[in-house]
Design an enzyme around this catalytic site. Structure first.
Site, PDB file in Angstrom:
ATOM      1  N   LYS A  71      -2.532  11.313   8.727  1.00  0.00           N
ATOM      2  CA  LYS A  71      -2.232  10.308   9.765  1.00  0.00           C
ATOM      3  C   LYS A  71      -3.219   9.154   9.672  1.00  0.00           C
ATOM      4  O   LYS A  71      -2.847   7.999   9.740  1.00  0.00           O
ATOM      5  CB  LYS A  71      -2.335  10.912  11.178  1.00  0.00           C
TER       6      LYS A  71
ATOM      7  N   GLU B 160      -2.625   6.996   6.385  1.00  0.00           N
ATOM      8  CA  GLU B 160      -1.378   6.229   6.233  1.00  0.00           C
ATOM      9  C   GLU B 160      -1.272   5.045   7.189  1.00  0.00           C
ATOM     10  O   GLU B 160      -0.671   4.039   6.835  1.00  0.00           O
ATOM     11  CB  GLU B 160      -0.128   7.118   6.248  1.00  0.00           C
TER      12      GLU B 160
ATOM     13  N   ARG C 226      12.962   1.744   7.247  1.00  0.00           N
ATOM     14  CA  ARG C 226      13.316   2.362   5.968  1.00  0.00           C
ATOM     15  C   ARG C 226      12.790   1.570   4.779  1.00  0.00           C
ATOM     16  O   ARG C 226      12.782   2.056   3.651  1.00  0.00           O
ATOM     17  CB  ARG C 226      14.843   2.470   5.848  1.00  0.00           C
TER      18      ARG C 226
ATOM     19  N   HIS D 143     -18.806  23.449  -2.006  1.00  0.00           N
ATOM     20  CA  HIS D 143     -18.381  23.429  -3.409  1.00  0.00           C
ATOM     21  C   HIS D 143     -18.128  22.010  -3.901  1.00  0.00           C
ATOM     22  O   HIS D 143     -17.430  21.819  -4.891  1.00  0.00           O
ATOM     23  CB  HIS D 143     -17.128  24.300  -3.580  1.00  0.00           C
TER      24      HIS D 143
ATOM     25  N   ASN E  45      21.447   1.364  -1.513  1.00  0.00           N
ATOM     26  CA  ASN E  45      20.264   2.167  -1.231  1.00  0.00           C
ATOM     27  C   ASN E  45      20.266   3.323  -2.213  1.00  0.00           C
ATOM     28  O   ASN E  45      21.250   4.039  -2.318  1.00  0.00           O
ATOM     29  CB  ASN E  45      20.329   2.700   0.210  1.00  0.00           C
ATOM     30  N   GLY E  46      19.176   3.484  -2.975  1.00  0.00           N
ATOM     31  CA  GLY E  46      19.097   4.574  -3.949  1.00  0.00           C
ATOM     32  C   GLY E  46      18.592   4.056  -5.271  1.00  0.00           C
ATOM     33  O   GLY E  46      17.985   2.987  -5.344  1.00  0.00           O
TER      34      GLY E  46
ATOM     35  N   CYS F 128      15.692   2.165   1.344  1.00  0.00           N
ATOM     36  CA  CYS F 128      16.229   0.913   1.866  1.00  0.00           C
ATOM     37  C   CYS F 128      17.203   1.230   3.003  1.00  0.00           C
ATOM     38  O   CYS F 128      17.629   2.362   3.182  1.00  0.00           O
ATOM     39  CB  CYS F 128      16.974   0.170   0.768  1.00  0.00           C
TER      40      CYS F 128
ATOM     41  N   LYS G 116       9.903   5.355   5.685  1.00  0.00           N
ATOM     42  CA  LYS G 116      10.080   6.567   6.472  1.00  0.00           C
ATOM     43  C   LYS G 116      10.859   7.633   5.718  1.00  0.00           C
ATOM     44  O   LYS G 116      10.556   8.812   5.775  1.00  0.00           O
ATOM     45  CB  LYS G 116      10.797   6.231   7.772  1.00  0.00           C
TER      46      LYS G 116
ATOM     47  N   TRP H  56      13.029  -1.600   0.184  1.00  0.00           N
ATOM     48  CA  TRP H  56      11.749  -1.025  -0.206  1.00  0.00           C
ATOM     49  C   TRP H  56      11.804  -1.026  -1.719  1.00  0.00           C
ATOM     50  O   TRP H  56      12.536  -0.245  -2.335  1.00  0.00           O
ATOM     51  CB  TRP H  56      11.621   0.396   0.332  1.00  0.00           C
TER      52      TRP H  56
ATOM     53  N   GLU I 235      -2.976  17.387   8.171  1.00  0.00           N
ATOM     54  CA  GLU I 235      -2.096  16.392   8.786  1.00  0.00           C
ATOM     55  C   GLU I 235      -2.922  15.295   9.480  1.00  0.00           C
ATOM     56  O   GLU I 235      -2.551  14.118   9.455  1.00  0.00           O
ATOM     57  CB  GLU I 235      -1.146  17.095   9.775  1.00  0.00           C
TER      58      GLU I 235
END
Ligand code: G6P
Length: 608
Positions: A485, A488, A27, A504, A101-102, A2, A603, A75, A481
């Site tokens: 990308k 997401e 955030r 395999h 926040n937390g 947050c 983020k 969030w 990566e």
């Protein structure tokens, strides 16, 4: 996760809070709220959804007069994103409002205790216990109530608290969650990160864990957990306002992709002095390096993949075993780490909860820690024994781009530095590689310039249900990566595979028109990947190859190609990822996705 902001001064608080929240929206963005003090009364406005909704509801703050206030963008962790669960939360007597926040880990026990004492709860959040604890402990002195409340909390928290009885004051508390005070003239601010402050002030005080502060328009007093005032240094914020704004680009992500040549230059150029690498912030002695028997790199998300890319260069040049570990796993693995381990911690934000925990665990076991971090003054930067900043500037898009490439570039530089210190590389080779390293910004620029066909390719591939990203060795690291990308920001299922592993299992999924993104920028192993391309083509795959410009060998094999300039594979990942960032960006754009704020993501992941 947050974002929190606060203001106390002589201007109207609400517009300042809303502006700050807009900057912090990356955030968390599922709900938001502000509380403003006016005539000893608290006015609270909360909405589900984006800050834009809050601006609408408050008429850009005009409906919330008052010069002191706090704000929050959420969030959701505890309780769905609803108006009621949005912050700020109020005490039952209406005197206190809190933003947080937390995560409060012991909130269930505290909630039961408070309910038994007669407090009623409006929301499902863990945060609400904080405001009721303050009410319970308040006997006319907010500072005392804050100390007693903090002593009851377990978990991570950055808090902003206002009280109608002490109307000019804002209290802030920090424990394992970022909190920065912005120092003004006749007015002061706080926020979870500097992007919300730079429009107002360049002077900042970074709180450390356990510290709290009383902020008024004229004064800032920081206290240790026992409540004794302490002297804190005022730091200068170097990020400028423009770099935290879109600057004409449609999305922050595109702006940040395009900024990469500059960002990589800022990360490496100042550290090359007189034809040599000078890491003044991490001067490791040869004697210490000789005592290191392994390097462990730990991180989360893309930073973890940056570690995967760095490992190849590091092992090849330094001949030291390098393990790359997900921080969320490492922290609980009873890791085999001691004073002969050098731990490298990668983090753009410097605040990722799992990464911090893994670092602390390894420190406890005797490892020396080197952080590669973007955000100055962040927890990881402050906790590590050595910190190499990546100097990428603010990164706002949730999906990292310049954060990743600068991390990889700094790892390359570190690998070369260690190889020389330990005498594992001859002079000629060192000079050759240093030259390649210094040309990374140019190579990234060329890559940006030579891929104007990517928007058209996105039109071809954007309807795919899934994509496979394949490669070997350094190409495989980039595939990891590249797939992340894609998923997401475009929400297309994307999987990365070491090309040699296809047979395999994954090859069973290849059928007509299945897009396979094949990374072929490592000449030493290119022929092998080309065989894998032939195999997937034989089963109907549509192959988009990432390879060197003018790689004629690829022409008969691939359906489409995207390019990087020809270069030595050892340092190629920082360049090779760039067309994949662009591909993900344009595919997401075709699909109408919210590119800078993908659903469910944040983020800075400051909770476990
Ligand atoms: C989140 C971000 C990623 C980032 C990861 C680790 O998942 O969306 O872009 O790679 O966290 O973050 P850090 O700040 O530690 O690099």
């Amino acid at each position: 996760m947050c974002g929190i902001v606060g203001y106390t001064g002589t201007q109207e608080a609400a517009p300042i809070l809303l502006e700050g929240l807009k900057k912090l929206e990356y955030r968390g963005y599922d709900s938001a709220g502000i509380a403003v003090l006016n005539d000893n009364l608290l006015a609270v406005s909360k909405v589900t959804g984006r800050i834009a909704n809050l601006c609408e509801k408050t008429a850009d703050g005009k409906n919330c007069p008052g010069t002191v206030g706090i704000g929050h963008t959420r969030w959701a962790t505890h309780g769905a994103p609803t108006d009621t669960n949005a912050h700020p939360h109020m005490s039952n007597d209406g005197k206190f409002a809190v933003v947080h926040n937390g995560i409060i880990e012991n909130y269930i026990a505290l909630r039961e205790e408070l309910i038994q004492k007669g407090y009623h709860f409006d929301s499902e959040t863990d945060t609400e216990v904080i405001v009721h604890l303050i009410e319970m402990y308040y006997t006319g002195d907010l500072k005392k109530a804050v100390i007693r409340m903090s002593a009851r909390l377990c978990g991570s928290y950055a808090l902003g608290v206002v009280c109608t009885d002490e109307p000019e004051k804002v209290y802030v508390v920090r424990e394992a969650s970022p909190l920065i005070i912005g120092v003004g003239v006749g007015e002061n601010y706080f926020a979870s990160d500097v992007t919300a402050l730079v429009s107002y002030t360049r002077n900042a005080i970074y709180l450390d864990d356990g510290e709290f502060a009383e902020i008024t328009p004229e004064t800032i007093v920081v206290f240790n957990p026992a409540g004794h005032p302490i002297i804190k240094k005022i730091s200068r914020i170097t990020w400028d306002v423009q770099s935290a704004e879109k600057g004409g680009y449609e999305h922050f992500m595109l702006k940040e992709i395009v900024e990469q040549p500059r960002a990589i230059k800022a990360a490496i150029a100042p550290r090359i002095k007189n034809g040599d690498i000078a890491l003044d912030e991490a001067e490791l002695t040869t004697e210490y390096l000789e005592s290191v028997n392994k390097i462990v790199i730990t991180a989360c998300g893309s930073a973890y993949y940056a570690g995967c890319a760095g490992k190849y260069a590091m092992e090849k040049l330094c001949r030291i075993p390098v393990q790359v570990e997900l921080a969320s796993e490492l922290r609980y693995n009873d890791p085999l780490i001691d004073e002969h381990t050098l731990l490298i911690v990668l983090s753009q934000s410097g605040e990722t909860a799992d990464t911090i925990a893994a670092m602390k665990e390894c420190k406890k076991r005797g490892a020396k820690t080197l952080a590669v971090v973007n955000v100055v003054g962040s927890t990881i930067a402050n906790t590590a024994d050595y910190t190499l900043y990546t100097w990428a500037g603010p990164e706002i898009a949730v999906a990292t781009t310049k954060g990743y490439t600068t991390q990889v570039s700094v790892l390359y530089m570190f690998a070369l530095y260690v190889a020389k210190k330990m005498n594992r590389i001859d002079k000629e080779h060192y000079e050759k590689l240093l030259k390649i390293l210094s040309t990374l910004p140019k190579k990234v620029q060329e890559t940006l310039d030579m891929n104007s066909a990517i928007p058209a390719l996105a039109k071809k591939y954007h309807n795919a249900d899934s994509m496979f990203f394949i490669g070997r060795n350094t190409d495989y690291a980039v595939a990891l990566e590249g797939a992340l990308k894609m998923k997401e920001i475009s929400y297309i299922h994307a999987e990365s595979y070491a090309a040699g592993e296809l047979k395999h299992g994954t090859i069973a999924l290849i059928e007509d028109h299945q897009p396979v993104i094949a990374l072929c920028c490592n000449e030493s192993i290119m022929e092998k990947t080309m065989s894998n391309i032939v195999e997937v083509k034989a089963r109907g795959a549509e192959v988009l190859a990432v390879t060197f410009k003018d790689n004629q060998k690829m022409v008969p094999l691939a359906d489409d190609m995207i390019f990087i300039p020809k270069m030595d594979a050892i340092f190629a990942a920082a360049v090779e990822i760039v067309p994949l960032q662009l591909l993900a960006y344009y595919v997401a754009k075709e699909n109408g996705c919210d590119i800078d704020k993908p659903k469910n993501l944040a983020k800075s992941v400051t909770v476990e």
